[in-house]
Design a protein around this motif. Sequence first.
Motif, PDB file in Angstrom:
ATOM      1  N   SER A 226      57.845  59.594  20.602  1.00  0.00           N
ATOM      2  CA  SER A 226      58.714  58.707  19.945  1.00  0.00           C
ATOM      3  C   SER A 226      58.086  57.312  20.058  1.00  0.00           C
ATOM      4  O   SER A 226      57.047  57.050  20.812  1.00  0.00           O
ATOM      5  N   SER A 227      58.679  56.323  19.225  1.00  0.00           N
ATOM      6  CA  SER A 227      58.204  55.021  19.320  1.00  0.00           C
ATOM      7  C   SER A 227      59.315  53.911  19.064  1.00  0.00           C
ATOM      8  O   SER A 227      60.337  54.279  18.359  1.00  0.00           O
ATOM      9  N   ILE A 228      59.311  52.709  19.705  1.00  0.00           N
ATOM     10  CA  ILE A 228      60.180  51.595  19.567  1.00  0.00           C
ATOM     11  C   ILE A 228      59.299  50.370  19.622  1.00  0.00           C
ATOM     12  O   ILE A 228      58.418  50.273  20.224  1.00  0.00           O
ATOM     13  N   THR A 229      59.570  49.533  18.388  1.00  0.00           N
ATOM     14  CA  THR A 229      58.620  48.489  18.070  1.00  0.00           C
ATOM     15  C   THR A 229      59.506  47.244  18.101  1.00  0.00           C
ATOM     16  O   THR A 229      60.646  47.198  17.334  1.00  0.00           O
ATOM     17  N   ILE A 230      59.427  46.358  18.814  1.00  0.00           N
ATOM     18  CA  ILE A 230      60.201  44.996  19.040  1.00  0.00           C
ATOM     19  C   ILE A 230      59.027  43.928  18.288  1.00  0.00           C
ATOM     20  O   ILE A 230      58.265  43.472  18.885  1.00  0.00           O
ATOM     21  N   ASN A 231      59.634  43.411  17.198  1.00  0.00           N
ATOM     22  CA  ASN A 231      59.158  42.455  16.423  1.00  0.00           C
ATOM     23  C   ASN A 231      59.514  41.050  16.585  1.00  0.00           C
ATOM     24  O   ASN A 231      58.879  39.897  16.085  1.00  0.00           O
ATOM     25  N   GLY A 232      60.798  40.816  17.173  1.00  0.00           N
ATOM     26  CA  GLY A 232      61.334  39.578  17.385  1.00  0.00           C
ATOM     27  C   GLY A 232      61.764  39.433  18.663  1.00  0.00           C
ATOM     28  O   GLY A 232      61.428  40.127  19.658  1.00  0.00           O
ATOM     29  N   SER A 233      63.044  38.680  18.824  1.00  0.00           N
ATOM     30  CA  SER A 233      63.887  38.734  20.154  1.00  0.00           C
ATOM     31  C   SER A 233      65.138  39.445  19.892  1.00  0.00           C
ATOM     32  O   SER A 233      65.877  39.074  18.820  1.00  0.00           O
ATOM     33  N   PHE A 234      65.294  40.350  20.669  1.00  0.00           N
ATOM     34  CA  PHE A 234      66.594  41.392  20.450  1.00  0.00           C
ATOM     35  C   PHE A 234      67.067  41.705  21.808  1.00  0.00           C
ATOM     36  O   PHE A 234      66.400  41.889  22.726  1.00  0.00           O
TER      37      PHE A 234
END
Length: 602
Positions: free
Chosen positions: A469-477
């Motif tokens: 699986s994968s998780i991508t963080i593109n900003g501030s969450f």
Amino acid sequence: MIKITNKDLCTGCCACLNVCPNNAITMLSDKEGFWYPRVDESSCNNCGLCEDVCPLIEGHIVTVERFKSPRVLAAWNTDDTIRLDSTSGGVFSALANEMFSVGGYVAGAVFLEDHTVSHIVTNDERKLDQIRSSKYLQSYSGEIFNNIKQILEEGKKVLICATPCQIAALYAVLGKDYQNLVTCDFICRGVNSPKVFLKYMDMLGRQYGARPAKIKFKNKTYGWHRFATRIDFANRKTYIKDRDHDLFMRGYLTTNSFARPCCYNCQFKALPRQADITLADFWGIERHHPELDNDHGTSLILLNSEKGARFFGEISDKVFSKELTIRDALAGNPALFDSLEYKPERKKFFEDLDAMSFAELAEKYFPVPGRFSEIIHRCTTGIINGLRKFLRLLQLIGYHPLVWWQFIYINMLRRATQGKLRLGFVPTTYCRIIIDRSARIIMNGVLILGTKENRKSKRETRFSLGKNSSITINGSFSIASGSDIRVFDKGELILSGGYCTSGVQIVCFKKITIGYGCAIARDVIIRDTDAHQLIGPTHQMTQEVFIGNNVWIGNRAIIMKGVTIDDGAIIAAGSIVTKDVPARCLVAGVPAKVVRENVQWK
């Protein structure tokens, strides 16, 4: 007839030039390279219009409706290419593109062939690249105010970005506000002498054996905080040096040696501001809100009027924004209220200007520090910044050794954790984290897991990533305590800037995307699967979920599989969303239906 008796007041705004009916006024440069009005007495009829329009004469500033206290936002363009090419966060480009899209005009400063700067007004969106980014020397206004007035009188829309004194001059020439005019100023530190800048250009042209072809202040090759000056030459050579080593920026930032005299006692520093919208770099954001700084540039936005707030709302799908306070803004932007400090060396600098080369001037007045001094400075700065980040982490993570082990392992030791940002995965106490070795974590931003409204809370937060699986963080969450985030085998979760409050459940079997600036309230459920297969040929157990930018999802709403929620939409509390939601629509009910269109929220 206007007469300049005190150069410490005149801004060179050209308002008097624009209103003179006999063309008796010209703008001439003095020995420092700054423009001042000169009246041809043989053509002047003493009508007094030039004095009536001067914004520096008491009582002559046109009153426009402004908020007593502006709305303060941190923001950036979600198009990272534009953001990186911009001075700060690329918000002006989004505003300009919105104005172009409705057939309007955009006015701003551009470099001319002779390397001076002038304001233009255009409806050609191809010129936005020239207008974008700060110029750091005084822009010649010319008759731009008359040109804008003519466009406005024709019923067409105009967006202008200029210094606060130029905006005051524009309103003075117009004599009133126009509903089809949107004005932007910026937090101005001071405008520099074109004559000094040309001397600097001449020095570089000689060093590189060619004429400068493209000038870019605030280039981000070394990042936003360590911005650089980049100049491309006609022979394809390139000059690039950061703020500490570029001689022009060193002189401007460290000695204040060549700003316009009026900038040392600016008359346009107060609140409320002159313009509908104020733009700036959000300096200091890294100290108070590090999750809003990835060194690509963060804009400080002051919304000063209802008209400015409405126009900013039109680009909500193009920018990420978060509302902060004026105290946050002041922490790194003293120029909002304070003028440049005048230093006695300024007078001596201009006495030497004609007799010395720019390199000699720099060596005398603002030399580049020696190697040893630079190393000491960088080490000290690095230690201070590192200490601030550590204290912020300590505040979030606490003292529990298991939590620190999770932080260190996920960010530093785990091979499948990748991305542009190190140390971006921040767990807090009472997080139960299960991550398969094959699962990918892509950190292009900051994820804070398990934030607590009550520091004494022991509510558990669960986070799990299955095989491949994968998780991508593109900003501030940020994800609040009590939430349950599960990405099953081969699932893909993409989170951009925004937050989830307590008790949110995200169940991802295939793919869930959440855009920038989303606000997800308590006990919301988002899932892309039914989890069980219905018997029959037409049933799809799993379908992707896409949630756009600036979406607000109310308490206990449920977002079901296969749903697309477009930018700016609002999901009412308790709704069950089974079908796509159009942009800027409010939906409510079970199942959810559109109950209002063209909504905005903040």
